[in-house]
Enzyme design. Structure first.
Site, mmCIF file in Angstrom:
data_model
loop_
_atom_site.group_PDB
_atom_site.id
_atom_site.type_symbol
_atom_site.label_atom_id
_atom_site.label_comp_id
_atom_site.label_asym_id
_atom_site.label_seq_id
_atom_site.Cartn_x
_atom_site.Cartn_y
_atom_site.Cartn_z
ATOM 1 N N ASP A 267 -16.538 44.733 -36.707
ATOM 2 C CA ASP A 267 -15.273 43.985 -36.808
ATOM 3 C C ASP A 267 -14.361 44.635 -37.859
ATOM 4 O O ASP A 267 -13.620 43.943 -38.568
ATOM 5 C CB ASP A 267 -15.522 42.502 -37.121
ATOM 6 N N ASP B 127 -9.631 39.465 -28.375
ATOM 7 C CA ASP B 127 -10.233 39.327 -29.706
ATOM 8 C C ASP B 127 -9.227 39.067 -30.818
ATOM 9 O O ASP B 127 -8.130 39.611 -30.840
ATOM 10 C CB ASP B 127 -11.046 40.542 -30.103
ATOM 11 N N ASN C 47 -12.781 36.278 -40.263
ATOM 12 C CA ASN C 47 -12.971 35.238 -39.250
ATOM 13 C C ASN C 47 -13.874 35.767 -38.136
ATOM 14 O O ASN C 47 -13.489 36.721 -37.482
ATOM 15 C CB ASN C 47 -11.616 34.828 -38.659
HETATM 16 O O1 DOR Z 1 -11.447 38.698 -39.655
HETATM 17 C C1 DOR Z 1 -10.931 39.030 -38.610
HETATM 18 N N1 DOR Z 1 -9.984 39.965 -38.574
HETATM 19 N N2 DOR Z 1 -11.305 38.414 -37.481
HETATM 20 C C2 DOR Z 1 -10.675 38.623 -36.340
HETATM 21 O O2 DOR Z 1 -11.056 38.031 -35.372
HETATM 22 C C3 DOR Z 1 -9.517 39.523 -36.273
HETATM 23 C C4 DOR Z 1 -9.552 40.508 -37.348
HETATM 24 C C5 DOR Z 1 -8.251 41.244 -37.551
HETATM 25 O O3 DOR Z 1 -7.686 41.739 -36.592
HETATM 26 O O4 DOR Z 1 -7.817 41.390 -38.716
#
Ligand code: DOR
Length: 425
Positions: free
Chosen positions: A302, A150, A275
């Protein structure tokens, strides 16, 4: 005191078909019958409160090891407790990545003292680089309970297939960050907002091409896949079609895709950058519809903490937003207050279904099970980042008024979050 009675509380426990007022008893860390309690017990007045099984968040970044200025396993679990989350999947994009038994063992050990149950996600490729497979059996022995790269997609499709086969044999999920790396890389959703801001856009097609690959692998090989943070109407439609054909796919979306759109980016505030990015109103409505018709099984956050210094520059800032402390409240506001879903169905999306996907127990208030529970009240509150419990404050819900508030969280019978102290004993 190891005994506790919550009296006269509205209980929502979909697994046991309960949506009614009653009492909940806890003894030595487990749910028991109220008649099994001795007179020595803590009593909580449940009037005006609703009790639900502890929430299970399938998508969290705890930044430990390596970036503990953003968050660590213990502070992340404090944020979880404040959001009613009692189990979570911790993603492997730590520094170093969770790609070795040593790193996994460090995380497992540290999580033993936390206020929630942390399941470690092992990396599929070394350093999440996409090309060199990790030793999945060794990671499993060290304690991982899921697999993912991920943050990025697994670039080498043959390694992805091999990981899906091994995960199926070990009976653990593979959770997929869907993204075509050649199309991705922008700062906000590609479209009128990226044009207005004059920044490079991330097209929905980058996510959709990634989703299509994972669905094709799951269908062709007959293997399960879990799709992370769905944000586009097209990906939701593909998942819906795949499910109709019997593909073994489950999926999650996040509260920010339910409540916010790309318009928020016009403020040029990097707390709204993540993201996948916030998309259009059409996509937002498609996420809600996909939750309601069962295409999307779960709501996960997330949770991605970043420091204020990192988030200061709108364009240079890393992607990500925190979410565990606001997830239930935000989802409740949009879905339950918004009149499209019952509270019971929301509990399925945030506890029952994640428990099934993860296979580590939880998701019910059944007698004999570990006492993981959240109490909430339907009341309005305004999100103040400074009052949140994790280390980082990068919430896209700041200043928004939400319609439900977590009041108390029990983790294995222990009170790990309590806003009732002044009022309810
Ligand atoms: O916005 C995001 N932040 N999307 C991701 O896939 C990783 C995550 C991060 O680890 O900061």
């Amino acid at each position: 005191m190891d005994s506790l009675l919550i009296q006269g509380v509205h209980i929502i426990d979909p697994v046991n078909g309960i949506d009614a007022v009653g009492d909940i008893a806890v003894k030595e860390g487990r749910f028991v019958e109220p008649s099994d309690l001795t007179p020595e017990r803590l009593v909580i007045d449940g009037s005006g409160l609703t009790a639900v099984p502890g929430l299970i968040d399938l998508h969290v970044h705890l930044r430990d090891p390596g970036q503990t200025d953003k968050e660590d396993i213990l502070t992340g679990c404090r944020a979880a407790a404040a959001g009613g989350v009692t189990q979570m999947l911790a993603m492997p994009n730590t520094k170093p990545a969770a790609d070795s038994p040593e790193t996994v063992r460090y995380m497992v050990e540290k999580a033993k003292n936390a206020d929630a149950r942390v399941h470690i996600v092992g990396a599929i490729t070394k350093g999440l680089g996409g090309h060199e497979a990790t030793d999945i059996e060794a990671l499993y022995q060290a304690g991982i309970r899921a697999l993912s790269d991920d943050g990025v997609p697994v670039l080498d499709t043959s390694i992805m297939v091999s990981a899906m086969k091994k995960a199926a044999a070990l009976n653990i999920p593979v959770t997929a960050h869907c993204e075509d790396p050649y199309l991705a890389g922008g700062k906000v959703n590609e479209g009128k907002v990226s044009e207005a801001l004059g920044v490079k856009g991330m097209p929905g097609a980058a996510e959709d091409a990634g989703t299509a690959r994972e669905l094709a692998l799951a269908e062709s090989y007959g293997l399960p896949i879990h799709i992370c943070h769905v944000s586009t109407a097209v990906s939701a439609a593909m998942i819906r079609d795949a499910k109709r054909r019997g593909v073994r796919v489950t999926a999650e979306t996040a509260p920010h895709y339910l409540m916010l759109t790309e318009e928020a980016l016009l403020k040029r505030d990097a707390d709204y950058r993540m993201n996948p990015p916030l998309r259009t109103e059409h996509d937002r409505l498609a996420m809600i519809a996909a939750l309601c018709d069962g295409t999307i099984d779960a709501i996960a956050t997330d949770h991605a903490p970043h420091t204020p210094q990192e988030k200061a520059d709108f364009v240079q800032a890393p992607n990500g937003a925190i979410g565990m402390e606001t997830s239930f409240a935000a989802a409740y506001t949009v879905l339950v207050k918004g009149g499209v879903m019952s509270a019971s169905d929301l509990v399925r999306k945030m506890s029952v279904n994640p428990a099934k996907i993860l296979g580590t127990g939880g998701g019910s208030l059944s007698i004999g099970e570990p006492a993981d529970l959240m109490l909430y009240r339907e009341e309005e509150w305004t999100v103040d980042p400074e009052k949140l419990h994790g280390k980082s404050k990068n919430t896209p819900f700041k200043g928004l008024t939400l319609a439900a508030k977590v009041k108390l969280t029990l983790y294995q019978g222990r009170i790990v979050f309590d806003e009732l102290r002044e009022t309810a004993r």
